[in-house]
Design an enzyme around this catalytic site. Structure first.
Site, PDB file in Angstrom:
ATOM      1  N   TYR A  41      -2.120  -0.838  10.279  1.00 42.50           N
ATOM      2  CA  TYR A  41      -2.098  -1.110   8.834  1.00 42.50           C
ATOM      3  C   TYR A  41      -0.790  -0.574   8.232  1.00 42.50           C
ATOM      4  CZ  TYR A  41      -3.632  -1.009   3.923  1.00 42.50           C
ATOM      5  OH  TYR A  41      -3.732  -1.187   2.563  1.00 42.50           O
TER       6      TYR A  41
ATOM      7  N   SER B 140       0.864  -1.196   0.000  1.00 43.13           N
ATOM      8  CA  SER B 140       0.000   0.000   0.000  1.00 43.13           C
ATOM      9  C   SER B 140       0.888   1.230   0.000  1.00 43.13           C
ATOM     10  CB  SER B 140      -0.868   0.023   1.263  1.00 43.13           C
ATOM     11  OG  SER B 140      -1.484   1.276   1.395  1.00 43.13           O
TER      12      SER B 140
END
Ligand code: NDP
Length: 264
Positions: free
Chosen positions: A157, A144
């Site tokens: 995350y 990501s």
């Protein structure tokens, strides 16, 4: 361009919706045979059947939670049984988080570590022998932009995706000696069901609808001013899987509409 992918065999984790599904369909449209894995068996079986009908390739599905080591063992055994060899592994399954470091307990950290990092470690380790049998392969880790440019509400995350990116780089150095190319893709804002769920929750906190939240987020953050579609991203994954990307090794590629705010 002929991507020379017809007849190859791929495992796509989280291949039943969102980015994973778009990558699976992109590969199937090039003639790649598939194993998809996810937790929701009903949706898994539906997508397996649909892709099979639509693209005429072999498509198999195995219910597995990739945050659990035993499920991964089953998935590896399943791929071995179905294909014997493997050419492509897409480590895609994952999800956003929402917490503060002050309040998140250990088990939350552990869950995301298992989901984002250990799943890739275990699947790569378990499936590389099948790639060696195929004289080489491709592993793509879907990380990501948050691995580099964190979002404030999801420290777990951000941290676990950064760890996945480093794992990917280390694996790339080791695996290329077996003709296995490992790369990382860092997507930006891609409109998938996961984002719709997040936007509903975060929009509510701001008193706006999910759509308003998504639009505001995209305009505030990305020079392109909109979310990308899973298909726009999947085309890049498919290219990286192809022998046409033969010199792409150990890199991190951003597909983010210009969101990354530094020069890499
Ligand atoms: P979605 O929630 O739309 O899809 C996630 C997929 O993963 C589903 O198929 C889901 O199926 C599966 N999955 C989730 N958890 C597990 C698990 N524990 N074991 C097995 N399968 C699982 O997510 P996205 O498509 O948005 O995201 C896919 C990946 O891309 C994630 O790793 C995410 O972090 C990354 N990413 C996404 C971005 C975006 O903007 N969308 C941006 C940057 C990165 P099931 O629920 O049935 O298990």
């Amino acid at each position: 361009m002929d991507l020379q992918l017809a007849g190859k065999r791929a495992l796509v984790t989280g291949g039943t919706v969102g980015i994973g599904l778009a990558v699976a369909e992109g590969l199937a449209s090039e003639g790649v045979h598939l194993v998809l894995c996810a937790r929701n068996e009903e949706r898994l079986l539906e997508e397996v059947e649909r892709i099979k009908q639509q693209h005429g390739v072999e498509v198999n599905g195995i219910r597995a939670d990739v945050s659990i080591a035993e499920d991964i063992d089953h998935a590896i055994a399943y791929v071995k049984d179905k294909f014997g060899k493997l050419d492509i592994l897409i480590n895609n399954a994952g999800t956003g988080s929402n917490e503060t470091i002050a309040n998140a307990p250990d088990d939350r950290w552990q869950y995301y570590w298992d989901l984002h990092v250990m799943a890739a470690v275990r699947l790569s380790r378990g499936l590389m022998p099948l790639m060696k049998k195929a004289n080489g392969g491709v592993i793509l880790n879907n990380s990501s932009i948050c691995a580099k440019q964190p979002l404030g509400y999801e420290p777990i995350y951000n941290t676990t995706k950064a760890a996945l990116s480093m794992f990917s780089k280390c694996l790339a150095n080791e695996a290329i000696t077996h003709n296995i190319r490992v790369n990382t893709v860092n997507p930006g804002l891609i409109l998938t069901p996961d984002w719709k769920k997040t936007a509903t929750a975060l929009g509510k906190e701001e008193g706006i609808t999910a759509d308003e939240y998504l639009d505001k987020l995209a305009k505030a953050n990305t020079p392109i001013g909109r979310f990308g579609t899973p298909e726009e991203l999947a085309r890049f994954f498919v290219f990286l899987c192809s022998p046409m990307a033969s010199y792409c090794v150990g890199s991190t590629y951003y597909v983010d509409g210009g969101w990354l705010n530094v020069v890499e």
